[in-house]
Design a protein around this motif. Structure first.
Motif, PDB file in Angstrom:
ATOM      1  N   ALA A 121       3.546  -0.565  -6.823  1.00  0.00           N
ATOM      2  CA  ALA A 121       2.111  -0.870  -6.768  1.00  0.00           C
ATOM      3  C   ALA A 121       1.402   0.036  -5.770  1.00  0.00           C
ATOM      4  O   ALA A 121       0.290   0.523  -6.030  1.00  0.00           O
ATOM      5  CB  ALA A 121       1.892  -2.333  -6.405  1.00  0.00           C
ATOM      6  N   GLY A 122       2.023   0.281  -4.608  1.00  0.00           N
ATOM      7  CA  GLY A 122       1.402   1.130  -3.601  1.00  0.00           C
ATOM      8  C   GLY A 122       1.191   2.546  -4.085  1.00  0.00           C
ATOM      9  O   GLY A 122       0.173   3.181  -3.772  1.00  0.00           O
ATOM     10  N   VAL A 123       2.137   3.056  -4.867  1.00  0.00           N
ATOM     11  CA  VAL A 123       2.007   4.409  -5.401  1.00  0.00           C
ATOM     12  C   VAL A 123       0.967   4.463  -6.515  1.00  0.00           C
ATOM     13  O   VAL A 123       0.112   5.348  -6.556  1.00  0.00           O
ATOM     14  CB  VAL A 123       3.377   4.919  -5.905  1.00  0.00           C
ATOM     15  N   VAL A 124       1.018   3.489  -7.438  1.00  0.00           N
ATOM     16  CA  VAL A 124       0.177   3.541  -8.640  1.00  0.00           C
ATOM     17  C   VAL A 124      -1.305   3.381  -8.327  1.00  0.00           C
ATOM     18  O   VAL A 124      -2.146   4.060  -8.926  1.00  0.00           O
ATOM     19  CB  VAL A 124       0.643   2.479  -9.655  1.00  0.00           C
TER      20      VAL A 124
ATOM     21  N   ALA B  80       0.285 -10.863  -6.617  1.00  0.00           N
ATOM     22  CA  ALA B  80      -0.946 -11.093  -5.849  1.00  0.00           C
ATOM     23  C   ALA B  80      -1.240  -9.903  -4.940  1.00  0.00           C
ATOM     24  O   ALA B  80      -2.394  -9.458  -4.827  1.00  0.00           O
ATOM     25  CB  ALA B  80      -0.829 -12.372  -5.032  1.00  0.00           C
ATOM     26  N   GLY B  81      -0.195  -9.372  -4.299  1.00  0.00           N
ATOM     27  CA  GLY B  81      -0.396  -8.206  -3.429  1.00  0.00           C
ATOM     28  C   GLY B  81      -0.837  -6.992  -4.223  1.00  0.00           C
ATOM     29  O   GLY B  81      -1.709  -6.231  -3.777  1.00  0.00           O
ATOM     30  N   ALA B  82      -0.255  -6.801  -5.412  1.00  0.00           N
ATOM     31  CA  ALA B  82      -0.638  -5.664  -6.246  1.00  0.00           C
ATOM     32  C   ALA B  82      -2.087  -5.793  -6.699  1.00  0.00           C
ATOM     33  O   ALA B  82      -2.841  -4.810  -6.710  1.00  0.00           O
ATOM     34  CB  ALA B  82       0.295  -5.576  -7.454  1.00  0.00           C
ATOM     35  N   ALA B  83      -2.485  -7.016  -7.078  1.00  0.00           N
ATOM     36  CA  ALA B  83      -3.874  -7.227  -7.479  1.00  0.00           C
ATOM     37  C   ALA B  83      -4.824  -6.976  -6.309  1.00  0.00           C
ATOM     38  O   ALA B  83      -5.912  -6.415  -6.483  1.00  0.00           O
ATOM     39  CB  ALA B  83      -4.050  -8.652  -8.008  1.00  0.00           C
ATOM     40  N   ALA B  84      -4.410  -7.382  -5.099  1.00  0.00           N
ATOM     41  CA  ALA B  84      -5.246  -7.152  -3.912  1.00  0.00           C
ATOM     42  C   ALA B  84      -5.425  -5.658  -3.660  1.00  0.00           C
ATOM     43  O   ALA B  84      -6.522  -5.203  -3.304  1.00  0.00           O
ATOM     44  CB  ALA B  84      -4.620  -7.828  -2.694  1.00  0.00           C
ATOM     45  N   LEU B  85      -4.356  -4.890  -3.853  1.00  0.00           N
ATOM     46  CA  LEU B  85      -4.477  -3.432  -3.705  1.00  0.00           C
ATOM     47  C   LEU B  85      -5.467  -2.883  -4.727  1.00  0.00           C
ATOM     48  O   LEU B  85      -6.280  -1.997  -4.406  1.00  0.00           O
ATOM     49  CB  LEU B  85      -3.115  -2.768  -3.886  1.00  0.00           C
TER      50      LEU B  85
END
Length: 461
Positions: A107-110, A212-217
């Motif tokens: 998620a951080g990369v995308v 949830a963390g990915a959506a927040a990013l």
């Protein structure tokens, strides 16, 4: 019968481009020339179209192309100089050490690192940067290729927004206005890619753990993109969104971050680029001046900071030229085809047919934009080919031209990551040459979701 034949003649540039790219597998530049030939032939031979004004249209198209290609060359040169100095590899290692967990890293990369690099360079360079990070994290090559492809989710601002510049000029909107509307429509799309990344990385269990963390990013990326477009510098919108998501990603790992050495020298040229673009905007240059000169200045700074020798700089420049020339041919030919399409009256002809859709046209507009992006592999080329039709159709039906133009811009951008040439880049980056069709199929779901979301927004707004 005559009316039906007139629609076929007017649509000939699209039909020719589709057959050349999808059926014959021609390179984009060659397909663009064929589309241009079809547009000119229709204007000259079909009595329902007009040939007057084509010279001025071609000159205007050449000017638009020159501005776009200047920026694209600068972005590619900056990347190649950083790569020659080892900066790209250094950034990749840093990201891998910051988050060893595969699901969260995806998620951080995308939605973070990759959109930043795609925004300041373009041409799918984010794939080349992010694929090694994902492979080193233990992802199988196919998943790494798909995730790296999704990292292009900020393509409306790829190469500092050259595609949006083309769309703005052809739609009659200001660059900032089209950027703002595109950013607004993109707000719900960034979370789609973030959640898709953890789903691919860890299945539904990954979504439960990190969804949830990915959506927040994704929310952070979308909000920063919109804020930068509206209040700072539209050219930097995608980069700002990527930085915001990457900053949130790193902040959530601040304990690990304290033990790592941030690759400041590798990132310094990007920081200089941001400063120069902001200064240009404050001093009255802005989008009119373009980010070409700041990109070249950042490239020069990269060469000095990384201690590159003359031979290394020459090799980087030669590599940039080899990458740039095919894209230059595609952008130029499709921009000229789009200008002829608009000036000859072909756009008006097809737009009159689109009137039959009435209020349903906003749902069809993003589908058409996505088709252009998937065919050409370039938001600039997609806008050059389809934007005149979209805004003319919207005006004829009495719809909001600005909204339709933004849907064309965003849908074409997202679907461009499914184009064969982008899939080739991803396959090459992970060592899966020959598996391009599989990569395209696996990368398609979030793009399809994005198009459906845009269609729904078009109907609702």
């Amino acid at each position: 019968m005559v009316d039906a034949l007139g629609y076929v003649v007017a649509a000939a540039p699209f039909l020719v481009a589709a057959v050349a790219l999808g059926g014959l597998g021609w390179p984009a530049a060659r397909a663009g020339l064929a589309a241009l030939g079809a547009a000119v032939a229709g204007a000259v031979l079909w009595p329902g179209l007009r040939v007057s004004g084509l010279g001025e249209a071609l000159l205007e198209g050449a000017g638009i192309s020159a501005r776009v290609l200047y920026v694209l060359f600068g972005g590619l040169l900056l990347y190649n100089l950083l790569s020659a100095g080892g900066a790209v590899e250094e950034v990749s290692r840093f990201l891998g050490r910051l988050e060893p967990g595969r699901e969260a890293l995806a998620a951080g990369v995308v939605v973070g690192a990759a959109p930043f690099f795609e925004s300041v360079t373009g041409f799918g360079v984010a794939i080349v940067i992010s694929a090694p990070v994902l492979l080193a994290a233990g992802f199988p090559p196919l998943r790494a290729a798909v995730l790296a492809s999704w990292g292009q989710c900020a393509v409306p601002w790829g190469a500092l927004g050259v595609g949006t510049v083309v769309g703005a000029e052809l739609s009659g909107l200001g660059f900032g206005e089209l950027s703002d509307l595109s950013a607004l429509l993109s707000l719900p799309l960034f979370p789609v890619y973030g959640v898709s990344a953890v789903l691919l990385a860890g299945g539904w269990g990954g979504v439960r753990r990190h969804g949830a963390g990915a959506a927040a990013l994704g929310v952070a990326a979308g909000a920063a993109t919109l804020a930068c477009s509206a209040y700072l510098a539209p050219e930097l919108s995608g980069a700002a969104g990527g930085l915001a998501a990457a900053g949130l990603f790193a902040g959530m790992r601040w304990r690990r971050l304290r033990g790592l050495r941030v690759p400041a020298r590798a990132l310094a040229p990007y920081a200089l680029l941001v400063v120069l673009i902001v200064l240009a905007g404050r001093l009255g240059g802005g989008a009119a001046a373009g980010p070409g000169a700041p990109l070249l200045a950042a490239g020069g700074a990269a060469a000095v900071l990384l201690g590159l020798r003359g031979r290394q700089v020459a090799l980087a420049a030669a590599g940039t030229l080899r990458q740039w020339l095919p894209t230059a041919g595609a952008v130029l030919s499709f921009v000229l085809a789009g200008q002829v399409f608009a000036a000859s009256g072909a756009a008006e002809t097809l737009a009159s047919g689109a009137a039959a859709l009435g209020g349903l046209y906003p749902a069809a507009a993003p589908v058409l934009g996505a088709l252009g992006g998937a065919l050409t592999g370039s938001n600039a080329a997609s806008n050059a080919l389809f934007m005149p039709l979209q805004v003319t159709a919207a005006g004829g039906i009495g719809l909001d031209r600005e909204l339709i133009a933004a849907m064309q811009n965003v849908a074409g951008s997202h679907a461009s990551l499914l184009a064969p040439q982008r899939a080739v880049l991803a396959a090459t980056a992970v060592g899966l040459a020959g598996k391009e069709a599989e990569i395209m199929a696996r990368a398609a779901p979030p793009v399809a979701v994005a198009v459906v979301v845009l269609a729904g927004l078009g109907l609702a707004l």
